[in-house]
Write a protein that holds these residues in place. Structure first.
Motif, PDB file in Angstrom:
ATOM      1  N   ASP A  63      10.289  -7.306  -7.365  1.00  0.00           N
ATOM      2  CA  ASP A  63      10.317  -8.667  -6.435  1.00  0.00           C
ATOM      3  C   ASP A  63      10.708  -7.986  -5.486  1.00  0.00           C
ATOM      4  O   ASP A  63      11.388  -7.418  -4.625  1.00  0.00           O
ATOM      5  N   ILE A  64       9.361  -7.552  -5.343  1.00  0.00           N
ATOM      6  CA  ILE A  64       9.096  -7.032  -3.352  1.00  0.00           C
ATOM      7  C   ILE A  64       8.706  -7.876  -2.490  1.00  0.00           C
ATOM      8  O   ILE A  64       7.419  -8.416  -2.583  1.00  0.00           O
ATOM      9  N   GLU A  65       9.664  -8.409  -1.111  1.00  0.00           N
ATOM     10  CA  GLU A  65       9.006  -9.442  -0.004  1.00  0.00           C
ATOM     11  C   GLU A  65       8.099  -8.587   0.395  1.00  0.00           C
ATOM     12  O   GLU A  65       8.428  -7.585   1.284  1.00  0.00           O
ATOM     13  N   LEU A  66       6.561  -8.760   1.545  1.00  0.00           N
ATOM     14  CA  LEU A  66       6.205  -8.276   1.875  1.00  0.00           C
ATOM     15  C   LEU A  66       5.442  -9.405   2.900  1.00  0.00           C
ATOM     16  O   LEU A  66       5.197 -10.802   2.175  1.00  0.00           O
ATOM     17  N   THR A  67       4.846  -9.008   3.779  1.00  0.00           N
ATOM     18  CA  THR A  67       4.617 -10.150   4.518  1.00  0.00           C
ATOM     19  C   THR A  67       2.966 -10.667   4.009  1.00  0.00           C
ATOM     20  O   THR A  67       2.410  -9.375   2.708  1.00  0.00           O
ATOM     21  N   TRP A  72      -2.953  -9.156   0.848  1.00  0.00           N
ATOM     22  CA  TRP A  72      -3.811  -8.852   1.015  1.00  0.00           C
ATOM     23  C   TRP A  72      -4.411  -7.054   1.276  1.00  0.00           C
ATOM     24  O   TRP A  72      -5.338  -6.728   0.786  1.00  0.00           O
ATOM     25  N   PHE A  73      -3.349  -5.891   1.919  1.00  0.00           N
ATOM     26  CA  PHE A  73      -3.849  -4.411   2.612  1.00  0.00           C
ATOM     27  C   PHE A  73      -3.412  -4.474   1.584  1.00  0.00           C
ATOM     28  O   PHE A  73      -4.438  -3.333   1.042  1.00  0.00           O
ATOM     29  N   ILE A  74      -2.419  -4.186   0.538  1.00  0.00           N
ATOM     30  CA  ILE A  74      -2.426  -3.213  -0.800  1.00  0.00           C
ATOM     31  C   ILE A  74      -3.268  -3.981  -1.378  1.00  0.00           C
ATOM     32  O   ILE A  74      -3.864  -2.669  -2.705  1.00  0.00           O
ATOM     33  N   ALA A  75      -3.495  -5.529  -1.862  1.00  0.00           N
ATOM     34  CA  ALA A  75      -4.623  -5.786  -2.808  1.00  0.00           C
ATOM     35  C   ALA A  75      -5.731  -4.590  -2.534  1.00  0.00           C
ATOM     36  O   ALA A  75      -6.902  -4.320  -3.650  1.00  0.00           O
ATOM     37  N   LEU A  76      -6.350  -5.260  -1.363  1.00  0.00           N
ATOM     38  CA  LEU A  76      -7.368  -4.548  -1.478  1.00  0.00           C
ATOM     39  C   LEU A  76      -7.848  -2.923  -0.912  1.00  0.00           C
ATOM     40  O   LEU A  76      -8.381  -2.171  -2.004  1.00  0.00           O
ATOM     41  N   ASN A  77      -6.946  -1.971  -0.934  1.00  0.00           N
ATOM     42  CA  ASN A  77      -6.502  -0.895  -0.869  1.00  0.00           C
ATOM     43  C   ASN A  77      -6.565  -0.771  -2.698  1.00  0.00           C
ATOM     44  O   ASN A  77      -7.082   0.653  -3.104  1.00  0.00           O
ATOM     45  N   ILE A 136      -1.701   4.549   7.840  1.00  0.00           N
ATOM     46  CA  ILE A 136      -1.234   4.337   9.711  1.00  0.00           C
ATOM     47  C   ILE A 136      -1.876   2.904  10.327  1.00  0.00           C
ATOM     48  O   ILE A 136      -1.195   1.734  10.707  1.00  0.00           O
ATOM     49  N   CYS A 137      -2.888   3.090   9.928  1.00  0.00           N
ATOM     50  CA  CYS A 137      -3.792   1.234  10.113  1.00  0.00           C
ATOM     51  C   CYS A 137      -3.239   0.023   9.869  1.00  0.00           C
ATOM     52  O   CYS A 137      -2.516  -0.904  10.700  1.00  0.00           O
ATOM     53  N   GLY A 138      -2.697  -0.083   8.322  1.00  0.00           N
ATOM     54  CA  GLY A 138      -1.850  -0.863   7.312  1.00  0.00           C
ATOM     55  C   GLY A 138      -0.955  -1.056   8.290  1.00  0.00           C
ATOM     56  O   GLY A 138      -0.297  -2.867   8.344  1.00  0.00           O
ATOM     57  N   VAL A 139      -0.043   0.224   8.404  1.00  0.00           N
ATOM     58  CA  VAL A 139       1.387  -0.238   8.992  1.00  0.00           C
ATOM     59  C   VAL A 139       1.515  -0.667  10.991  1.00  0.00           C
ATOM     60  O   VAL A 139       1.894  -1.585  11.162  1.00  0.00           O
ATOM     61  N   ALA A 140       0.385  -0.108  11.705  1.00  0.00           N
ATOM     62  CA  ALA A 140       0.016  -0.667  12.984  1.00  0.00           C
ATOM     63  C   ALA A 140      -0.294  -2.070  12.783  1.00  0.00           C
ATOM     64  O   ALA A 140       0.592  -3.091  13.490  1.00  0.00           O
ATOM     65  N   ILE A 141      -0.922  -2.211  12.222  1.00  0.00           N
ATOM     66  CA  ILE A 141      -1.441  -4.246  12.328  1.00  0.00           C
ATOM     67  C   ILE A 141      -0.325  -4.481  11.908  1.00  0.00           C
ATOM     68  O   ILE A 141       0.075  -6.016  11.822  1.00  0.00           O
ATOM     69  N   ASN A 142      -0.064  -4.414  10.045  1.00  0.00           N
ATOM     70  CA  ASN A 142       1.753  -5.158  10.104  1.00  0.00           C
ATOM     71  C   ASN A 142       2.339  -5.091  11.279  1.00  0.00           C
ATOM     72  O   ASN A 142       2.854  -6.360  11.550  1.00  0.00           O
ATOM     73  N   ALA A 149       9.622  -9.144  11.060  1.00  0.00           N
ATOM     74  CA  ALA A 149       9.781  -9.558   9.805  1.00  0.00           C
ATOM     75  C   ALA A 149      10.219  -7.606   8.977  1.00  0.00           C
ATOM     76  O   ALA A 149      10.638  -8.348   7.825  1.00  0.00           O
ATOM     77  N   THR A 150      10.019  -6.788   8.919  1.00  0.00           N
ATOM     78  CA  THR A 150      10.416  -5.671   8.740  1.00  0.00           C
ATOM     79  C   THR A 150      10.402  -4.529   9.755  1.00  0.00           C
ATOM     80  O   THR A 150      10.131  -3.896  10.560  1.00  0.00           O
ATOM     81  N   PRO A 151      12.211  -4.751  10.197  1.00  0.00           N
ATOM     82  CA  PRO A 151      11.518  -3.551  11.646  1.00  0.00           C
ATOM     83  C   PRO A 151      11.433  -2.448  11.044  1.00  0.00           C
ATOM     84  O   PRO A 151      12.041  -1.948   9.290  1.00  0.00           O
TER      85      PRO A 151
END
Length: 194
Positions: A63-67, A72-77, A136-142, A149-151
């Protein structure tokens, strides 16, 4: 008549020269042993490849809260990872489940697996830096899409990226050396069996 005796003498000289050529001794028992070792290793590596991604699936099942972006990013990866694992399994399949009944078959299997091992090392070498870049790109885009959402603790991110970069550089060097070693072994086996 003279031309015929010259031809016979030239053929005799050629046969003598041919008999003096050094021959490479092929240790067939060693080739069979190496091929059987590759079978065991490749089966083990296939199991480790699958087991290596299970923690990610277990983590995501929690039970992880994700944006929405991160979902989608994790699913594609994960899809990309699954496709890469399928490709690597295909490269490992030759030795893992190939049937060798003759020394010639063992030799062909071993040679193909050495070439495939070089390809796997090449994939590992380039997937390492690509994974870091994608992360890096995923963290920056998020962060751009969901700044509240996630400080982000930038000190932690910098530390993680620094340690990750060191690990990835070591991984790239290791994979490159493996690639070169497998390519050399394949060339050597081709040379002694041709």
């Amino acid at each position: 008549m003279n031309n015929d005796s010259t031809d016979k003498r030239a053929e005799s000289d050629f046969n003598q020269l041919w008999q003096k050529q050094p021959t490479l001794k092929v240790n067939t028992a060693q080739i069979v042993k190496q091929a059987k070792q590759q079978r065991v290793k490749q089966r083990l590596y296939m199991a480790l490849d699958v087991l290596g991604v299970l923690p990610v699936f277990i983590l995501l099942a929690g039970d992880i809260e994700l944006t929405p972006f991160l979902k989608w990013f994790i699913a594609l990866n994960m899809l990309a990872l699954a496709l890469m694992l399928i490709h690597i399994a295909k490269l490992r399949w030759v030795a893992a489940f190939g049937q060798g009944k003759t020394t010639e078959r063992y030799t062909r299997t071993l040679l193909q697996q050495l070439k495939n091992n070089a390809k796997i090392a090449y994939i590992n070498k380039h997937s390492a830096w690509l994974a870091l870049l994608v992360a890096i790109c995923g963290v920056a885009i998020n962060e751009y899409l969901y700044p509240k959402a996630t400080p982000i603790n930038w000190a932690e991110i910098t530390l993680i990226l620094g340690v990750g970069s060191i690990v990835i550089v070591a991984w790239i060097i290791w994979a490159h050396r493996r690639q070169m070693r497998f390519e050399e072994k394949a060339k050597e086996l081709e040379r002694i069996t041709d």
